[in-house]
Design a protein around this motif. Sequence first.
Motif, PDB file in Angstrom:
ATOM      1  N   GLY A   1     -67.347  41.595 -25.906  1.00 16.51           N
ATOM      2  CA  GLY A   1     -67.616  42.006 -24.530  1.00 16.51           C
ATOM      3  C   GLY A   1     -68.124  43.437 -24.452  1.00 16.51           C
ATOM      4  O   GLY A   1     -68.743  43.938 -25.388  1.00 16.51           O
TER       5      GLY A   1
ATOM      6  N   HIS B   1     -76.876  43.334 -20.300  1.00 21.45           N
ATOM      7  CA  HIS B   1     -75.535  42.771 -20.513  1.00 21.45           C
ATOM      8  C   HIS B   1     -75.447  41.422 -19.799  1.00 21.45           C
ATOM      9  O   HIS B   1     -74.939  40.443 -20.346  1.00 21.45           O
ATOM     10  CB  HIS B   1     -74.447  43.671 -19.927  1.00 21.45           C
ATOM     11  CG  HIS B   1     -74.439  45.070 -20.467  1.00 21.45           C
ATOM     12  ND1 HIS B   1     -74.357  46.166 -19.662  1.00 21.45           N
ATOM     13  CD2 HIS B   1     -74.495  45.524 -21.742  1.00 21.45           C
ATOM     14  CE1 HIS B   1     -74.357  47.271 -20.406  1.00 21.45           C
ATOM     15  NE2 HIS B   1     -74.451  46.905 -21.670  1.00 21.45           N
TER      16      HIS B   1
ATOM     17  N   PHE C   1     -74.045  37.687 -21.192  1.00 26.12           N
ATOM     18  CA  PHE C   1     -72.842  37.021 -20.697  1.00 26.12           C
ATOM     19  C   PHE C   1     -73.164  35.803 -19.837  1.00 26.12           C
ATOM     20  O   PHE C   1     -72.369  34.871 -19.771  1.00 26.12           O
ATOM     21  CB  PHE C   1     -71.927  38.044 -20.010  1.00 26.12           C
ATOM     22  CG  PHE C   1     -71.513  39.118 -20.982  1.00 26.12           C
ATOM     23  CD1 PHE C   1     -70.836  38.770 -22.153  1.00 26.12           C
ATOM     24  CD2 PHE C   1     -71.865  40.437 -20.802  1.00 26.12           C
ATOM     25  CE1 PHE C   1     -70.499  39.734 -23.104  1.00 26.12           C
ATOM     26  CE2 PHE C   1     -71.529  41.413 -21.743  1.00 26.12           C
ATOM     27  CZ  PHE C   1     -70.845  41.053 -22.893  1.00 26.12           C
TER      28      PHE C   1
ATOM     29  N   ASP D   1     -71.895  32.205 -20.768  1.00 22.24           N
ATOM     30  CA  ASP D   1     -71.257  31.473 -19.668  1.00 22.24           C
ATOM     31  C   ASP D   1     -71.820  30.045 -19.615  1.00 22.24           C
ATOM     32  O   ASP D   1     -71.068  29.071 -19.501  1.00 22.24           O
ATOM     33  CB  ASP D   1     -71.539  32.200 -18.347  1.00 22.24           C
ATOM     34  CG  ASP D   1     -70.874  31.541 -17.153  1.00 22.24           C
ATOM     35  OD1 ASP D   1     -69.643  31.358 -17.203  1.00 22.24           O
ATOM     36  OD2 ASP D   1     -71.568  31.204 -16.176  1.00 22.24           O
TER      37      ASP D   1
ATOM     38  N   ARG E   1     -63.052  36.769 -24.642  1.00 22.37           N
ATOM     39  CA  ARG E   1     -64.078  37.818 -24.573  1.00 22.37           C
ATOM     40  C   ARG E   1     -63.363  39.146 -24.370  1.00 22.37           C
ATOM     41  O   ARG E   1     -62.645  39.337 -23.393  1.00 22.37           O
ATOM     42  CB  ARG E   1     -65.036  37.544 -23.406  1.00 22.37           C
ATOM     43  CG  ARG E   1     -66.261  38.462 -23.412  1.00 22.37           C
ATOM     44  CD  ARG E   1     -67.100  38.275 -22.158  1.00 22.37           C
ATOM     45  NE  ARG E   1     -66.351  38.672 -20.984  1.00 22.37           N
ATOM     46  CZ  ARG E   1     -66.507  38.118 -19.783  1.00 22.37           C
ATOM     47  NH1 ARG E   1     -67.362  37.138 -19.580  1.00 22.37           N
ATOM     48  NH2 ARG E   1     -65.759  38.529 -18.755  1.00 22.37           N
TER      49      ARG E   1
ATOM     50  N   PHE F   1     -69.507  40.635 -12.530  1.00 20.30           N
ATOM     51  CA  PHE F   1     -69.467  39.297 -13.127  1.00 20.30           C
ATOM     52  C   PHE F   1     -69.132  38.242 -12.075  1.00 20.30           C
ATOM     53  O   PHE F   1     -69.672  37.140 -12.103  1.00 20.30           O
ATOM     54  CB  PHE F   1     -68.445  39.243 -14.280  1.00 20.30           C
ATOM     55  CG  PHE F   1     -68.949  39.882 -15.555  1.00 20.30           C
ATOM     56  CD1 PHE F   1     -70.165  40.545 -15.593  1.00 20.30           C
ATOM     57  CD2 PHE F   1     -68.202  39.806 -16.733  1.00 20.30           C
ATOM     58  CE1 PHE F   1     -70.630  41.135 -16.768  1.00 20.30           C
ATOM     59  CE2 PHE F   1     -68.670  40.386 -17.913  1.00 20.30           C
ATOM     60  CZ  PHE F   1     -69.877  41.052 -17.928  1.00 20.30           C
TER      61      PHE F   1
ATOM     62  N   GLU G   1     -58.911  37.809 -22.019  1.00 19.60           N
ATOM     63  CA  GLU G   1     -59.786  38.989 -22.030  1.00 19.60           C
ATOM     64  C   GLU G   1     -59.012  40.184 -22.570  1.00 19.60           C
ATOM     65  O   GLU G   1     -58.551  41.052 -21.821  1.00 19.60           O
ATOM     66  CB  GLU G   1     -60.279  39.245 -20.598  1.00 19.60           C
ATOM     67  CG  GLU G   1     -61.409  40.241 -20.515  1.00 19.60           C
ATOM     68  CD  GLU G   1     -61.979  40.357 -19.102  1.00 19.60           C
ATOM     69  OE1 GLU G   1     -61.196  40.520 -18.149  1.00 19.60           O
ATOM     70  OE2 GLU G   1     -63.211  40.290 -18.967  1.00 19.60           O
TER      71      GLU G   1
END
Length: 453
Positions: free
Chosen positions: A28, A39, A43, A47, A64, A99, A110
């Motif tokens: 991450g 970024h 992601f 996803d 992540r 996000f 996470e």
Amino acid sequence: MKIFNSLTSKKETFKPKIKNEVSIYICGLTPYDDVHIGHARTFINFDVIVKFLRFIGFKVKYVRNITDIDDKIINRAREEDVPALDFSRKYIEEMHKDFLSLSIESPDIEPKVSDHIDEIISMIQSLEEKGYAYRKDESDVFFDIQKFKDYGKLANRTLDQLSAAERTIADLNKNHEADFVLWKIDTDGITWPSPWGEGRPGWHIECSAMSIKYLGEEFDIHGGGLDLKFPHHENEIAQAKCATDKKFASLWMHTGPLRIEDKKMSKSLKNFITVKDILKDFHPEVLRLFFLLTHYRSPIAYSKEGLENAKRVLDKFYTLFSNIKIPSKFNEDKSFREEFISVFQDDFNSPKAISLLQAYAGKAESGRDVSTDRLCTLKVLLNSLGLLLDETENYFKYGEFDLSIEEIEKLISDRNDARENKKFDLADKIRNQLANKGIVLEDLDGKTIWKKS
RNA sequence: GGCUGAGUGGCAGAGUGGUCAUGCAGCGGAUUGCAAAUCCGUCUACGCCGGUUCGAUUCCGACCUCAGCCUCCA
């Protein structure tokens, strides 16, 4: 299913360690600035990959991490005179907001580096016991790459090639120029006690320690941006394999970079566009589709035109479904679904899969092939990619306007009065006035609707 | 310099040894007061030079160009 493995540079048939289950670790962010769309690309790609794995029936454990200890964080926090972990916490919150706006699903776990110092220390200790870690006098603790025969395998580089690289700072305590820090001795910034003295973990060790903690010493997929392949992932492999004598991750996946003006978008080059900036003008699904129109391993050149193109494509899908009520019960079109899956499961070929959906949408529009089951299936498939999840109204009215909703509706009503009275000059004047404010009108079946252009 | 990847029509972007990607844009038409949206129809392609082949954008080799990594980076 086939996935390209960076370790072998080949597409391989995917066989998870446990049947029907996938363990995946993605590197991450280091939170010290706003999230940028480079970024976001990585992601969003992962996803979609995780969503797809679940869509076809895998039970996925998705980890992540957040690298909340880092020199850049420490330096920035010092500039602002706040404790380092408070500083990173602020950017973690911003990251979560961004996000969420992008509908990137949260990982199952996470982990943060600052919560795993014990695991990191014990991993370094086992490296030390096995003779892979060393220090001179009271120096930092280093990993001895010459002791690990597979070093350089991921990056396809030999030790000689690594020595030949020009390095600006040569640390005299190192055995080999490419040896890297496991534990950095320091008393300033954020530090913890350790068997080697006060300090903090080096970059790389945290991901080895945390992935093993949550997914075990051997797991299925480890991934991240291509820029992490070397040295970060190479070093992770070295540490983890040497500490455990196990295989570590079986498959490595890397996402391509986002380019802007022919250069990689990156924080260090300061050529980045933040997620927040983009979302002022574009619906989050537009950004998502923009990325999915290119394969995850290929570079993408950022351009406003590219986003506008993605918007037009997405507009078409939303328009198609704007007048269709999806029944709660329908029979999924199995052959369509299978066709989509067979395309997508060839190394997550999103552009090809989307072109398939576009072709089906085209057929549906032409009235040649409008079975409700098929349309509903199309919606299900788009949803599986994280698209077409918003209400049509919200989608078309997304963004910032100079006018209030009431003002817009008043003008529309004035225009329609003018049209009734055949005052078309006035009607067109009002329409132009709205167009100048970024609002387009559509007269459909005697009703006028508006959209953001 | 080393390692890796890439060069496809106006744009984005898949793919393949010999029939079509797909979409956006454009153009022509239908529809509309005019538009928009929608529908019908339609044009343009595989960096350069050789080789293999009956045939190559696709395989092989050279060259040119670009990007990523080799230092922090998703």
